[in-house]
Scaffold this active site. Structure first.
Site, PDB file in Angstrom:
ATOM      1  N   LYS A   1       0.973  -1.114   0.062  1.00  0.00           N
ATOM      2  CA  LYS A   1       0.002  -0.126  -0.080  1.00  0.00           C
ATOM      3  C   LYS A   1       1.102   1.234   0.083  1.00  0.00           C
ATOM      4  CE  LYS A   1      -2.079  -0.943   3.796  1.00  0.00           C
ATOM      5  NZ  LYS A   1      -1.217  -2.206   4.169  1.00  0.00           N
TER       6      LYS A   1
ATOM      7  N   ARG B   1      -9.274   1.561   8.803  1.00  0.00           N
ATOM      8  CA  ARG B   1      -9.005   0.132   8.943  1.00  0.00           C
ATOM      9  C   ARG B   1      -9.931  -0.499   9.595  1.00  0.00           C
ATOM     10  NH1 ARG B   1      -3.335   0.590   8.883  1.00  0.00           N
ATOM     11  NH2 ARG B   1      -2.386  -1.354   9.240  1.00  0.00           N
TER      12      ARG B   1
ATOM     13  N   ARG C   1      11.710  -6.363   4.591  1.00  0.00           N
ATOM     14  CA  ARG C   1      11.596  -4.684   4.374  1.00  0.00           C
ATOM     15  C   ARG C   1      12.519  -4.016   5.283  1.00  0.00           C
ATOM     16  NH1 ARG C   1       5.858  -2.058   5.193  1.00  0.00           N
ATOM     17  NH2 ARG C   1       5.944  -3.345   7.361  1.00  0.00           N
TER      18      ARG C   1
ATOM     19  N   ARG D   1      11.541  -2.532  10.751  1.00  0.00           N
ATOM     20  CA  ARG D   1      10.498  -1.991  11.683  1.00  0.00           C
ATOM     21  C   ARG D   1      10.173  -3.009  12.683  1.00  0.00           C
ATOM     22  NH1 ARG D   1       5.094  -0.153   8.323  1.00  0.00           N
ATOM     23  NH2 ARG D   1       4.137  -1.138   9.801  1.00  0.00           N
TER      24      ARG D   1
ATOM     25  N   ARG E   1      -0.855  -9.180  13.045  1.00  0.00           N
ATOM     26  CA  ARG E   1      -1.243  -8.103  12.320  1.00  0.00           C
ATOM     27  C   ARG E   1      -2.304  -8.519  11.225  1.00  0.00           C
ATOM     28  NH1 ARG E   1       4.066  -5.307  10.605  1.00  0.00           N
ATOM     29  NH2 ARG E   1       2.851  -4.099   9.264  1.00  0.00           N
TER      30      ARG E   1
HETATM   31  P1  AP5 Z   1       4.901  -1.538   1.686  1.00  0.00           P
HETATM   32  O1  AP5 Z   1       4.534  -0.896   0.467  1.00  0.00           O
HETATM   33  O2  AP5 Z   1       5.561  -1.343   2.996  1.00  0.00           O
HETATM   34  O3  AP5 Z   1       3.726  -2.226   2.216  1.00  0.00           O
HETATM   35  P2  AP5 Z   1       2.447  -1.704   3.211  1.00  0.00           P
HETATM   36  O4  AP5 Z   1       1.274  -2.383   2.639  1.00  0.00           O
HETATM   37  O5  AP5 Z   1       2.458  -0.292   3.226  1.00  0.00           O
HETATM   38  O6  AP5 Z   1       2.726  -2.363   4.574  1.00  0.00           O
HETATM   39  P3  AP5 Z   1       2.645  -1.853   6.101  1.00  0.00           P
HETATM   40  O7  AP5 Z   1       3.410  -2.839   6.693  1.00  0.00           O
HETATM   41  O8  AP5 Z   1       3.072  -0.425   6.051  1.00  0.00           O
HETATM   42  O9  AP5 Z   1       1.205  -2.110   6.191  1.00  0.00           O
HETATM   43  P4  AP5 Z   1       0.448  -1.900   7.518  1.00  0.00           P
HETATM   44  O10 AP5 Z   1      -1.000  -1.550   7.163  1.00  0.00           O
HETATM   45  O11 AP5 Z   1       0.619  -3.044   8.488  1.00  0.00           O
HETATM   46  O12 AP5 Z   1       1.165  -0.952   8.532  1.00  0.00           O
HETATM   47  P5  AP5 Z   1       0.939   0.651   8.775  1.00  0.00           P
HETATM   48  O13 AP5 Z   1       2.245   1.449   8.838  1.00  0.00           O
HETATM   49  O14 AP5 Z   1      -0.183   1.184   7.890  1.00  0.00           O
HETATM   50  O15 AP5 Z   1       5.608  -3.251   1.211  1.00  0.00           O
HETATM   51  C1  AP5 Z   1       5.904  -4.008   2.087  1.00  0.00           C
HETATM   52  C2  AP5 Z   1       7.220  -4.722   1.572  1.00  0.00           C
HETATM   53  O16 AP5 Z   1       7.007  -5.256   0.240  1.00  0.00           O
HETATM   54  C3  AP5 Z   1       8.283  -3.641   1.391  1.00  0.00           C
HETATM   55  O17 AP5 Z   1       9.668  -4.102   1.931  1.00  0.00           O
HETATM   56  C4  AP5 Z   1       8.373  -3.441  -0.067  1.00  0.00           C
HETATM   57  O18 AP5 Z   1       9.463  -2.894  -0.574  1.00  0.00           O
HETATM   58  C5  AP5 Z   1       7.966  -4.454  -0.597  1.00  0.00           C
HETATM   59  N1  AP5 Z   1       7.061  -4.489  -1.905  1.00  0.00           N
HETATM   60  C6  AP5 Z   1       6.165  -3.727  -2.180  1.00  0.00           C
HETATM   61  N2  AP5 Z   1       5.599  -3.697  -3.348  1.00  0.00           N
HETATM   62  C7  AP5 Z   1       6.131  -4.861  -3.934  1.00  0.00           C
HETATM   63  C8  AP5 Z   1       5.931  -5.847  -5.009  1.00  0.00           C
HETATM   64  N3  AP5 Z   1       5.156  -5.407  -5.911  1.00  0.00           N
HETATM   65  N4  AP5 Z   1       6.765  -6.802  -5.137  1.00  0.00           N
HETATM   66  C9  AP5 Z   1       7.719  -7.181  -4.226  1.00  0.00           C
HETATM   67  N5  AP5 Z   1       7.991  -6.696  -3.109  1.00  0.00           N
HETATM   68  C10 AP5 Z   1       7.220  -5.395  -2.851  1.00  0.00           C
HETATM   69  O19 AP5 Z   1       0.452   0.565  10.152  1.00  0.00           O
HETATM   70  C11 AP5 Z   1       1.155   0.344  11.356  1.00  0.00           C
HETATM   71  C12 AP5 Z   1       0.443   0.052  12.612  1.00  0.00           C
HETATM   72  O20 AP5 Z   1      -0.143   1.251  12.834  1.00  0.00           O
HETATM   73  C13 AP5 Z   1      -0.878  -0.652  12.637  1.00  0.00           C
HETATM   74  O21 AP5 Z   1      -0.409  -2.193  12.921  1.00  0.00           O
HETATM   75  C14 AP5 Z   1      -1.584  -0.209  13.698  1.00  0.00           C
HETATM   76  O22 AP5 Z   1      -1.196  -0.354  14.869  1.00  0.00           O
HETATM   77  C15 AP5 Z   1      -1.366   1.181  13.343  1.00  0.00           C
HETATM   78  N6  AP5 Z   1      -2.312   1.935  12.724  1.00  0.00           N
HETATM   79  C16 AP5 Z   1      -2.117   2.498  11.419  1.00  0.00           C
HETATM   80  N7  AP5 Z   1      -3.253   2.987  10.987  1.00  0.00           N
HETATM   81  C17 AP5 Z   1      -4.372   2.752  12.028  1.00  0.00           C
HETATM   82  C18 AP5 Z   1      -5.544   2.942  11.743  1.00  0.00           C
HETATM   83  N8  AP5 Z   1      -6.246   3.506  10.816  1.00  0.00           N
HETATM   84  N9  AP5 Z   1      -6.435   2.524  12.848  1.00  0.00           N
HETATM   85  C19 AP5 Z   1      -5.832   1.924  13.746  1.00  0.00           C
HETATM   86  N10 AP5 Z   1      -4.419   1.691  13.782  1.00  0.00           N
HETATM   87  C20 AP5 Z   1      -3.750   2.036  12.992  1.00  0.00           C
HETATM   88 MG    MG Z   2       2.806   0.899   4.879  1.00  0.00          MG
END
Ligand code: AP5
Ligand code: MG
Length: 214
Positions: A13, A88, A127, A160, A171
């Site tokens: 994402k 979310r 990552r 991370r 997660r």
């Molecule tokens: P990446 O682009 O980093 O993936 P992502 O979907 O953004 O993954 P996140 O871990 O950031 O998602 P998340 O939803 O768990 O975390 P968030 O920060 O939102 O890609 C992942 C990896 O794959 C990278 O190494 C990348 O290089 C690689 N990659 C990408 N595309 C690729 C491809 N096409 N092919 C191969 N490799 C590829 O949230 C973190 C925490 O914050 C949550 O757990 C929660 O506790 C909290 N939080 C955040 N938002 C909320 C909310 N709205 N409500 C409640 N809690 C929240």
């Molecule tokens: Mg992300």
């Protein structure tokens, strides 16, 4: 253009949202990035969010919804924005729909980056993140030019804390239980754009842009 990114943790994402933000010249708003910046700065919000994030749980809606509602009211969001990691929960989605409905609108697209669970743990393990500019890499799939160093700003890359395999499993469970229902929520509104997130990132990007328009 107002876009919501849907997909499991690690689906890509953030990677796609950054590229889309450049393409359409609109801000990329990642709640995860906002929380991590607050944790780094040691703010009250950061202190509260940290325990949930480290445990792989969701940060409570009370800490999340107002934060995003304020952010999308900023001047730079007038032309649109990309929400990454929000909504979310169904409650968050309803709050967003309500807030946009007051202004007579809604989001334009919910882009669902689809990657099966089996591929997720491997992606997370590889990552690497830049703690300074937020750029995301993968040691095998998307490596930085120089090992362990950010291409964009030269900072040393980190892993991370919530990317440990046990936390990733938690997660994923939280995702299926609380976040996946958003797919049906936006499907019923006719706003979902499905893309295969297992393809290389450029291909995923082209697939999204071809559906959204130049
Ligand atoms: P990446 O682009 O980093 O993936 P992502 O979907 O953004 O993954 P996140 O871990 O950031 O998602 P998340 O939803 O768990 O975390 P968030 O920060 O939102 O890609 C992942 C990896 O794959 C990278 O190494 C990348 O290089 C690689 N990659 C990408 N595309 C690729 C491809 N096409 N092919 C191969 N490799 C590829 O949230 C973190 C925490 O914050 C949550 O757990 C929660 O506790 C909290 N939080 C955040 N938002 C909320 C909310 N709205 N409500 C409640 N809690 C929240
Ligand atoms: Mg992300």
């Amino acid at each position: 253009m107002k876009i919501v990114m849907l997909g499991a943790p690690g689906a890509g994402k953030g990677t796609q949202a950054k590229m889309l933000a450049d393409q359409y010249a609109i801000p990329h708003i990642s709640t995860g990035d906002i929380f991590r910046a607050n944790i780094k700065e040691g703010t009250e919000l950061g202190k509260k969010a940290k325990e949930f994030i480290d445990a792989g749980a969701l940060v409570p809606d009370e800490l999340t919804v107002d934060l995003v509602m304020d952010r999308i009211d900023h001047e730079d969001c007038k032309k649109g924005y990309i929400l990454d990691g929000f909504p979310r929960t169904i409650n968050q989605a309803e709050k967003l729909t309500e807030a946009l409905g007051v202004k007579g609108g809604d989001i334009d697209y919910a882009v669902n980056v689809d990657v099966p669970d089996e591929a997720i743990v491997e992606r997370m393990a590889g990552r690497r993140m830049c703690p300074n500019c937020g750029a995301s890499y993968h040691v095998v799939n998307i490596p930085p030019k120089k090992d362990g160093i950010c291409d964009r700003c030269g900072e040393e890359l980190i892993t991370r804390k919530d990317d440990q395999p046990e936390t990733v499993k938690k997660r994923l469970a939280v995702y299926h239980e609380q976040t996946r229902p958003l797919y049906d929520y936006y499907k019923e509104k006719g706003l979902v754009v499905d893309v295969d997130g297992t393809k290389p990132m450029e291909e995923v990007f082209q697939a999204i842009v071809s559906r959204l328009g130049e």
